[in-house]
Enzyme design. Sequence first.
Site, short mmCIF file in Angstrom:
data_model
loop_
_atom_site.label_atom_id
_atom_site.label_comp_id
_atom_site.label_asym_id
_atom_site.label_seq_id
_atom_site.Cartn_x
_atom_site.Cartn_y
_atom_site.Cartn_z
N ALA A 1 0.54 -1.24 0.09
CA ALA A 1 0.34 0.28 0.28
C ALA A 1 1.15 1.69 -0.28
O ALA A 1 2.48 1.45 0.12
CB ALA A 1 -1.27 0.03 1.07
N GLY B 1 -3.47 -3.73 2.97
CA GLY B 1 -5.14 -2.74 2.39
C GLY B 1 -5.69 -2.64 3.05
O GLY B 1 -5.74 -3.16 4.00
N SER B 2 -6.97 -2.06 2.54
CA SER B 2 -8.11 -2.25 2.87
C SER B 2 -8.71 -3.16 3.45
O SER B 2 -8.70 -4.61 2.61
CB SER B 2 -8.94 -0.78 2.18
OG SER B 2 -9.84 -2.00 1.42
N THR B 3 -9.36 -3.15 4.34
CA THR B 3 -10.93 -4.24 4.26
C THR B 3 -11.31 -4.84 3.09
O THR B 3 -11.43 -5.56 2.93
CB THR B 3 -11.48 -3.81 5.49
OG1 THR B 3 -10.68 -3.90 6.91
CG2 THR B 3 -12.90 -5.45 6.02
N GLY C 1 -9.14 -6.59 1.10
CA GLY C 1 -8.82 -8.39 1.51
C GLY C 1 -10.15 -9.46 1.63
O GLY C 1 -10.16 -10.63 1.00
N GLU D 1 -2.97 -8.38 5.83
CA GLU D 1 -2.79 -7.45 6.84
C GLU D 1 -3.56 -5.94 6.19
O GLU D 1 -2.98 -5.06 5.25
CB GLU D 1 -1.32 -6.33 6.73
CG GLU D 1 -0.41 -7.87 7.19
CD GLU D 1 -0.11 -7.84 8.83
OE1 GLU D 1 -1.46 -7.44 9.27
OE2 GLU D 1 0.58 -8.83 8.39
N LEU D 2 -4.89 -5.84 7.29
CA LEU D 2 -5.78 -4.89 6.30
C LEU D 2 -6.38 -4.13 7.20
O LEU D 2 -4.99 -3.38 7.75
CB LEU D 2 -7.39 -6.05 6.70
CG LEU D 2 -7.04 -6.61 5.17
CD1 LEU D 2 -8.45 -7.87 5.85
CD2 LEU D 2 -6.60 -6.92 4.06
N GLY E 1 4.22 2.26 16.01
CA GLY E 1 5.72 2.44 16.35
C GLY E 1 5.93 0.85 16.74
O GLY E 1 6.72 0.60 17.32
#
Length: 507
Positions: A158, A239-241, A244, A261-262, A457
């Site tokens: 992304a 990216g976004s749900t 996904g 990884e949404l 972080g």
Amino acid sequence: MPITADPALDESVQTALTACGVTPSMLGGDHEVTTPLTGQTVASVNMASVDDVSAAIERADVAFRTWRDVPAPERGQVVKRWGELLTEHKVDLAVLVQAEAGKVTSEALGEVQEMIDICDFALGQSRMLYGRTMPSERPGHRLMETWHPIGVVGVISAFNFPVAVYSWNTALALVAGNTVVWKPSPATALCSLATDALLARAIAECGAPSDIHQLVITNPESAAPILDDPRVALVSATGSTRMGKEVSPRVAARFGRYLLELGGNNAAIVTPSADLDLALRGIAFAAVGTAGQRCTTMRRLIVHESIADDLVERLISAYGTLTIGDPRDEKTLVGPLINEASFTAMQDSLDQARAEGGKVITGGRRVLADENPGAYFVEPAIVRMPRQSQVVHTETFAPILYVMTYSSLDEALEMHNAVPQGLSASIFTQDITEAEIFLSARGSDCGISNVNIGTSGAEIGGAFGGEKETGGGRESGSDAWKAYMRRATNTINYSGELPLAQGVEFL
């Protein structure tokens, strides 16, 4: 090559591209790359077609046949050299991250440092792809497990972390013996070209097969083979749900693997015992860093009713000191949103919050529009919300912090876990019981749960990822390397006999 009206920006971008090994022949094409710093075009690139993507998968698949047989420590040397080149060109690559993603200088440099760190981690991992030896119930038998490469890994990344999250996948995938096809966001094409050029140099210098890494800059439609081609063993998508939900069923339909990884809709609970000075610093960075465009951005603040007014006043004061503007200025703390669509989404969410009884107590306005009409700089917003509202259940990729109050820790945990996402969470407390409850099975339902730090972080040593609509994937440290390998259970019979398991007798 098209340029912006900012000669300094153009010169710095061109210098960085050249230093990283991007040649003029790699630039120019039908896709214009714009910078959120001004909204203007900084370069153009060619977009890959469906056939181009399929050809890249073919090359990666052929290269895999050789790469999988290279000893893992030798594969690690490629990643080691890549890390050395990233260290050498850290500033160059950070310039490109800043130009395309709009990050302030320290965050852009920090993103490249994450790449360097994961190369160090993956180099060590190349000598620790451990299996186990288990006791066999049969005499004269050894039972063990081994780990093997899986094939081509498709990485979809992304705009908000254009190189770091990609590198988490790629460094581990390569030392595991896989090849990689990378589809970055077209919005950050220049970062991608530079990163690919540095990796190509490392591959060549180490004498590895040249096709173990393939870059395809393209749109979602032309990237379809990454999802549908059975030669792509794993699709790792950030990216976004919504994205996904499109990726996972297509890959699953062919029994491929996916690592998602949404969205994140991250919250902090602030208890009466919290050190409010510490909490203030942690909340401020998590809520406004990267202009609210991190998947780990803090979007919800759940504060005990006895301290809420005090903490909110402190936050308002802190927000008033934020320097918003050109991220190349060392004094700037908040850069631009990526584009107009992000600004519109922010305004829509603030309107919905007001409609649901929320009060915007600071921020939300666009600033610097006269000086930068094509860029979207905004004041980070703080919104007091009632305990029951719908807008707080939706991730908006912008700096909006919804503040709600609670009266008991159980109530706070219920509010915290009520959203469909489950990425990152934190609690600010000096009470060890509250901290332990938050980290227990009845506490935070997120993949990352912190005490006395903010929600963003993360370090590369720990596995990164979340639950529920965040997708369940894990990247970076810990045992995340296992996602890029297949496990085999092996039995070796050295007894000279043939006893069967569980005492079964046959012949």
